[in-house]
Design an enzyme around this catalytic site. Structure first.
Site, PDB file in Angstrom:
ATOM      1  N   LYS A  33     -44.652 -33.622  25.327  1.00 32.95           N
ATOM      2  CA  LYS A  33     -44.687 -32.187  25.056  1.00 32.95           C
ATOM      3  C   LYS A  33     -43.760 -31.840  23.896  1.00 32.95           C
ATOM      4  O   LYS A  33     -42.965 -32.667  23.447  1.00 32.95           O
ATOM      5  CB  LYS A  33     -44.300 -31.404  26.312  1.00 32.95           C
ATOM      6  CG  LYS A  33     -42.892 -31.676  26.799  1.00 32.95           C
ATOM      7  CD  LYS A  33     -42.587 -30.928  28.092  1.00 32.95           C
ATOM      8  CE  LYS A  33     -41.164 -31.234  28.555  1.00 32.95           C
ATOM      9  NZ  LYS A  33     -40.800 -30.482  29.764  1.00 32.95           N
ATOM     10  N   ARG A 128     -39.578 -23.005  39.955  1.00 28.25           N
ATOM     11  CA  ARG A 128     -39.983 -22.792  38.574  1.00 28.25           C
ATOM     12  C   ARG A 128     -41.501 -22.746  38.488  1.00 28.25           C
ATOM     13  O   ARG A 128     -42.077 -21.728  38.132  1.00 28.25           O
ATOM     14  CB  ARG A 128     -39.393 -23.898  37.682  1.00 28.25           C
ATOM     15  CG  ARG A 128     -39.517 -23.614  36.207  1.00 28.25           C
ATOM     16  CD  ARG A 128     -38.797 -24.649  35.366  1.00 28.25           C
ATOM     17  NE  ARG A 128     -39.380 -25.988  35.471  1.00 28.25           N
ATOM     18  CZ  ARG A 128     -39.063 -26.989  34.665  1.00 28.25           C
ATOM     19  NH1 ARG A 128     -38.158 -26.835  33.716  1.00 28.25           N
ATOM     20  NH2 ARG A 128     -39.636 -28.171  34.812  1.00 28.25           N
ATOM     21  N   TYR A 242     -18.099 -20.217   4.591  1.00 28.18           N
ATOM     22  CA  TYR A 242     -18.017 -18.838   5.065  1.00 28.18           C
ATOM     23  C   TYR A 242     -16.760 -18.620   5.911  1.00 28.18           C
ATOM     24  O   TYR A 242     -16.368 -19.472   6.710  1.00 28.18           O
ATOM     25  CB  TYR A 242     -19.245 -18.498   5.908  1.00 28.18           C
ATOM     26  CG  TYR A 242     -20.502 -18.269   5.118  1.00 28.18           C
ATOM     27  CD1 TYR A 242     -20.592 -17.248   4.185  1.00 28.18           C
ATOM     28  CD2 TYR A 242     -21.622 -19.076   5.324  1.00 28.18           C
ATOM     29  CE1 TYR A 242     -21.753 -17.028   3.472  1.00 28.18           C
ATOM     30  CE2 TYR A 242     -22.801 -18.863   4.611  1.00 28.18           C
ATOM     31  CZ  TYR A 242     -22.855 -17.848   3.692  1.00 28.18           C
ATOM     32  OH  TYR A 242     -24.005 -17.635   2.983  1.00 28.18           O
ATOM     33  N   MET A 290     -26.954 -22.068   6.885  1.00 25.33           N
ATOM     34  CA  MET A 290     -28.385 -22.269   7.111  1.00 25.33           C
ATOM     35  C   MET A 290     -28.899 -23.562   6.476  1.00 25.33           C
ATOM     36  O   MET A 290     -29.679 -24.297   7.094  1.00 25.33           O
ATOM     37  CB  MET A 290     -29.187 -21.083   6.576  1.00 25.33           C
ATOM     38  CG  MET A 290     -30.686 -21.204   6.847  1.00 25.33           C
ATOM     39  SD  MET A 290     -31.640 -19.835   6.166  1.00 25.33           S
ATOM     40  CE  MET A 290     -31.099 -18.476   7.193  1.00 25.33           C
TER      41      MET A 290
END
Length: 345
Positions: A33, A128, A242, A290
């Site tokens: 998956k 679940r 940063y 990022m």
């Protein structure tokens, strides 16, 4: 290369499946998956098929349909999410086997596809997915008349061998399924490691195939190397990145590498993991942004062209610990900008 190189060792993947399979006396499937835990479900599945795996599990019918188109008609593709509204044509046309999780799903499947294979997921305490004991008791005889291919449940605490939830769920599963003459499955990777009482007729390893805990003997499957864009001199007292979160305590050489949190290197890792060049340790410094991360290469005789983040020195679980998460999240967060390369002999 302008981006990182993510190398997936398919031989190591197969070795991990074989090692887990060798611990059981039953059939061993594979969970692929989330695009094969982020490593490419088509390539992962085809490699495992060459090793003899015939049964696979994915989360949703859409995943199963895409996988069927990639790997052909032969393997059995099971859907943990069951038969959702709108899935009927995909399940039928692509030959998928849903694990039915509720009375509504059972009714939907039997009415829409009365002769089509299905399994049933039972809730043994995780709360679940699956039928609870009272629901299963009410519909069991009718379901068994339809010939399910599998009765399954899922362990909530299998990564902790001493947890009392494990024997509790085992007892519940046996109470719900003993004597029914249908193949049974309770265990993923952690359950396999709990021993033969948990194996039944089929096991479904997932994260252990990809080199993750709790399979401590797993061979590493993933290697991530990231190119250095620029190296600069940073004087004592200057900051990097940063927020001025890292201040040079000495005159330093700082390399900027071409990856960041958009590539699955979570911000919470900042300052808690290292990169490597050969045996040389190059600590991450400052904040992870990022697309870019700074690493300290001051102590190297010559700055390298790239550094390694994942590999023999550091596993997905090492990164996960640094980020306060689990190896599953690290694997499935690997960004699409990486150049993916597959190794196989």
């Amino acid at each position: 290369m302008a981006t990182g190189i993510l190398t997936i060792d398919l031989d190591a993947l197969i070795s991990n499946w074989r090692a887990l399979n060798a611990q059981t006396d039953c059939a061993t499937a594979a969970v692929v998956k989330a695009d094969g835990y982020g490593l490419g479900a088509d390539r992962v599945t085809r490699a495992l098929m060459r090793a003899g795996v015939t049964q696979f599990f994915v989360a949703a019918a859409e995943e199963g349909a895409a996988l069927r188109q990639s790997v052909g008609p032969d393997p059995e593709i099971n859907i943990f999410g069951g038969h959702m509204r709108g899935d009927t044509d995909m399940i039928s046309d692509m030959g998928l086997t849903p694990m039915l999780n509720s009375v509504d799903q059972i009714v939907r499947h039997v009415e829409a596809l009365p002769a089509h294979p299905f399994g049933v997921q039972l809730d043994t305490g995780m709360n679940r997915l699956g039928l609870e004991p009272a629901e299963w008791s009410a519909v069991r005889d009718l379901v068994l008349q339809q010939g399910p291919t599998l009765l399954m449940s899922h362990l909530a605490c299998a990564d902790d061998p001493e947890h009392p939830m494990n024997p509790h769920q085992l007892a519940e599963f046996k109470e719900m399924t003993d004597g029914l003459n249908v193949p049974r499955s309770l265990s993923a990777t952690g359950g396999i490691l709990l021993g033969s009482d948990y194996h039944f007729d089929l096991t479904r390893p997932g994260v252990g195939l990809y080199g993750g805990m709790p399979f401590v003997d797993a061979s590493p499957v993933v290697n991530l190397r990231i190119p250095i864009i620029q190296v600069r001199d940073v004087a004592e007292g200057e900051s990097v990145g940063y927020g001025n979160s890292w201040i040079a305590a000495r005159d330093s050489k700082v390399a900027t590498i071409a990856a960041g949190y958009a590539d699955g290197i979570l911000r919470a890792m900042g300052g808690r993991v290292d990169t490597f060049s050969g045996e040389d340790r190059c600590p991450m410094i400052g904040r992870i942004s990022m697309d870019l991360i700074a690493v300290d290469v001051t102590d190297m005789a010559e700055p390298p062209r790239e550094v390694e983040l994942l590999g023999l020195h550091q596993s997905v679980d090492t990164l996960a610990d640094a980020a306060g998460t689990i190896g599953y999240e690290i694997l499935t967060s690997m960004g699409q900008r990486y150049q993916r390369r597959y190794k196989s002999t």
